[in-house]
Enzyme design. Structure first.
Site, PDB file in Angstrom:
ATOM      1  N   HIS A 103     -13.305  -4.041   5.169  1.00 48.18           N
ATOM      2  CA  HIS A 103     -13.058  -3.611   6.539  1.00 48.18           C
ATOM      3  C   HIS A 103     -14.222  -3.949   7.463  1.00 48.18           C
ATOM      4  O   HIS A 103     -14.039  -3.992   8.685  1.00 48.18           O
ATOM      5  CB  HIS A 103     -12.763  -2.117   6.568  1.00 48.18           C
ATOM      6  N   HIS A 266      -6.430  -5.169  -4.212  1.00 42.49           N
ATOM      7  CA  HIS A 266      -5.611  -4.071  -4.731  1.00 42.49           C
ATOM      8  C   HIS A 266      -5.608  -4.005  -6.251  1.00 42.49           C
ATOM      9  O   HIS A 266      -4.912  -3.168  -6.827  1.00 42.49           O
ATOM     10  CB  HIS A 266      -4.189  -4.191  -4.179  1.00 42.49           C
TER      11      HIS A 266
END
Length: 737
Positions: A103, A266
């Site tokens: 992020h 993920h």
């Protein structure tokens, strides 16, 4: 009274308790009164006064003293040092740090090169309080003891990325490499346009058939990429694939890199949505002072660990969330999926038969087993006709997946750092990558002062005009973007595709100028016996400098424009046409060029360009005035050429702009172009664009224009122009820093 009205002081103590005065702590700003006022503050960000480091501080020198292996050992130890105030999922902080780094870097967008991990902007508003960055404040607090220990030897910006790399390494993943060199900033960046929405998760950035406004990358205000539940929360994997492709492309990622990044990220960790989001408090910037910069205080259960709420989605993707393996694809392809909702009410997908495959341990209770889940955006990697085959190949070839993720992660976390020459430290990979805009090594000894004088004379003897030489040098150098450190004169890519064909560069004139300069280059290089050569990149800049000197002399000023050789010529094979395509100027107010449908005024686009060139308001002002005097407009437009002696480096632009004997009127309904007529006779004197007239209209720019228009400022004007010109010519000379 709303608390922001002015209160006049009295003869009593002016520090009235409970009363807000018109000070830096309250009151209306100029932008409150005049919302459309041109924002020049973005040209003066990160001023020395905001920087706590001592004068002369060199981060590069600090990195040289860093014990990198000791730092990595400390980070590795941190991964399993779970803290009660924010317990580690599965006893390992690695997945949290991966999200923090993702992020941090993932705000980068190719359209203007802004965003990214450089500067450590995740520490500041608005990023520190974006909904998508929920609970990353805890991740940064967890690495604070390490930042505190190593101090100035590692920046926050570097540490946030390195923590993720070490985290993945401790979970069994082999990273591609790491470059130090991200210097911290000390205040929020105000030049980044994150979107026009005034509510979190607003999506007014779309028009037509879901066309995302440029240069934005994320689909909604406050998200890094896409909505994991699907577009606008609609759980449609194929529609999500459209958003994913657009968003990741604007981060310079192709389909294979996109699949690798999503699947690789993920592979680690879990999502957090243990309860209703109503339990979550305000973001850090809105939190009370006692919380000390932490936000999203959670009243559900313990508020942490198994009770954590972040995205509202809940559960792991793989059976072993703290181990690098092929578990993501095993899970994605190993189940049929049905739509469900998390405990927080968010759309996600669960196996139709939860007993059909391996489960994962509960993140905080190893005795419990939980079924894996997938997000709508994860299913897009299986169902989209382009992503699906890539995912299948990665599933069947884990080594390809590992390599693709390593490379894509390295690209993600280094994309805004510029060329490889800016990377620091012992972990930089040797391989040269095309997206790094590689350059060849210099060959032979550099040209010396005598050579420079000889080359200047030969260039000026070719018959090429001052405007032609100035325009070509400017076109070559002004592609630089301080945001992602791309572009610039080094490499002479102006002679290659795509730059040679850009309309702003006047392809026909450019081809003639380059052919002539190549003739000078060939003659000079052919006459050397010691291996000395001049690159075309150097010669283009040198020719521009010679033209500026000649123009100054024509105005009565003998100056020497500084020039430092050392540029090299890149090849077409070293130049990714699509990647360089995003550097094409759709507006360049310095050349009075505008060809864009962006919803911004020409003067706003000028300031934006100046900011990308790292220019101050005075530097922007003197360059516009000087380039107009030098007649360097695209297509030789006469707009703003307020002089009867074009090609001479005079301050005539400012003198005539501020002349009250001229009256200006718009010649188009959109007030894009103007004509200036004699106030008495009505005779036409000049024509102009908004970019020209803003220097007489905007009060701050007019103040600067007045300085350069003064009768005693002609010499100072030339000196200021030469200094600003030299700065632009050398913006990509990282070897001179």
């Amino acid at each position: 009274m709303d608390g922001s009205e002015l209160v006049e002081p009295t003869t009593k103590c002016p520090l009235k308790h409970g009363v807000r005065f018109h000070t830096s702590f309250g009151g209306r700003s100029n932008r409150d009164w005049w919302p459309n006022q041109l924002n020049l503050k973005i040209l003066h960000q990160h001023a020395p006064a905001s920087n706590p480091m001592p004068a002369g501080f060199s981060y590069a020198e600090q990195v040289e003293t860093l014990d990198v292996e000791a730092l990595k050992r400390d980070l590795a130890a941190l991964m399993t040092d779970s803290q009660d105030w924010w317990p580690a999922d599965y006893g390992h902080y690695g997945p949290l740090f991966v999200r923090m780094a993702w992020h941090s870097a993932g705000t980068y967008r190719t359209g203007d090169g802004r965003g990214g991990a450089g500067g450590g902007q995740q520490r500041f508003a608005p990023l520190n309080s974006w909904p998508d960055n929920g609970n990353l404040d805890k991740a940064r607090r967890l690495i604070w003891p390490i930042k505190q220990k190593y101090g100035a030897r590692i920046s926050w910006a570097d540490l946030m990325i390195l923590a993720a790399d070490v985290g993945m390494e401790t979970m069994g993943f082999k990273t591609f490499g790491f470059g130090f060199g991200r210097e911290d900033t000390w205040e929020p960046e105000e030049d980044v346009h994150w979107g026009a929405e005034d509510t979190w998760l607003g999506d007014a950035r779309y028009t037509g058939e879901r066309e995302l406004d440029k240069p934005l990358g994320a689909v909604q205000m406050g998200l890094i990429y896409v909505n994991p539940e699907g577009p606008n929360g609609k759980p449609d994997p194929l529609a999500a694939a459209h958003d994913i492709r657009e968003t990741f492309a604007r981060m310079a990622m192709n389909d294979e890199e996109t699949v690798a990044l999503i699947a690789g990220g993920h592979t680690f960790g879990k999502a957090h949505g243990a309860g209703d989001a109503a339990h979550v408090g305000v973001e850090p910037e809105a939190a009370g002072i006692a919380l000390q910069g932490l936000g999203w205080k959670n009243s559900f259960g313990s508020g942490v660990g198994s009770d954590a709420i972040t995205s509202g989605l809940e559960g792991p993707w793989t059976p072993n969330p703290i181990k690098w393996d092929n578990g993501f694809f095993d899970t994605l392809f190993g189940h049929e999926w049905e739509l469900t909702k998390s405990p927080a009410g968010a759309f996600q997908w669960t196996p139709k038969d939860p007993e059909a495959g391996p489960k994962a341990p509960d993140a905080h209770d190893p005795s419990r087993q939980v079924a894996p889940m997938m997000l709508t955006t994860d299913l897009a990697l299986r169902l989209d006709p382009n992503y699906g085959p890539i995912s299948k190949r990665f599933h069947e070839n884990p080594d390809q997946f590992q390599d693709a993720f390593a490379r894509a992660w390295f690209k993600l976390t280094h994309r805004d750092m510029g060329p490889k020459a800016r990377y620091l430290g012992p972990l930089v990979p040797q391989e040269e990558l095309l997206w790094q805009d590689p350059l060849p090594e210099p060959q032979g000894p550099p040209i010396d002062a005598n050579d420079i004088r000889e080359l200047k004379a030969k260039v000026l003897a070719t018959g090429l005009s001052v405007p032609q030489l100035v325009a070509t040098a400017w076109a070559s150098a002004s592609t630089f973007r301080g945001s992602d450190k791309r572009g610039g004169a080094n490499g002479a890519r102006i002679r290659l595709s795509p730059q040679k064909d850009w309309a702003v560069n006047q392809p026909a004139q450019l081809a003639n100028v380059l052919a002539t300069l190549e003739g000078v280059q060939s003659a000079f290089n052919g006459g050397q016996t010691d291996g000395k050569t001049v690159s075309l990149a150097d010669l283009i800049v040198l020719a521009g400098c010679a033209a500026v000197e000649q123009a100054a002399k024509a105005a009565g000023h003998d100056v020497e424009v500084p020039f430092t050789p050392g540029r090299v010529d890149a090849s077409q094979n070293q130049t990714d046409v699509a990647s360089f395509g995003v550097l094409e100027p759709k507006a360049d107010g310095f050349r009075n060029y505008l060809n864009t449908d962006l919803p911004l005024t020409a003067e706003e686009l000028l300031v934006d360009k100046a900011q990308l060139l790292t220019l101050s308001a005075p530097e922007m002002t003197v360059l516009v005035g000087g380039l107009r005097a030098l007649n360097a407009n695209t297509d030789q437009s006469s707009h703003g050429v307020f002089t009867t002696r074009p090609g001479s480096l005079t301050n005539d632009f400012f003198v005539n702009l501020l002349d009250m004997r001229t009256v200006w009127t718009a010649t188009s309904e959109d007030e894009a172009q103007f004509e200036g007529r004699d106030r008495t006779t009505g005779d036409l004197k000049w024509t102009a664009t908004r970019v020209d007239l803003i220097f007489g209209s905007n009060s701050q720019l007019r103040a600067l224009a007045e300085v350069f228009a003064q009768s005693d400022s002609q010499g100072a004007f030339v000196g200021a122009f030469v200094a600003a010109w030299t700065k632009v010519m050398n913006l990509d000379r990282f070897d001179l820093a």
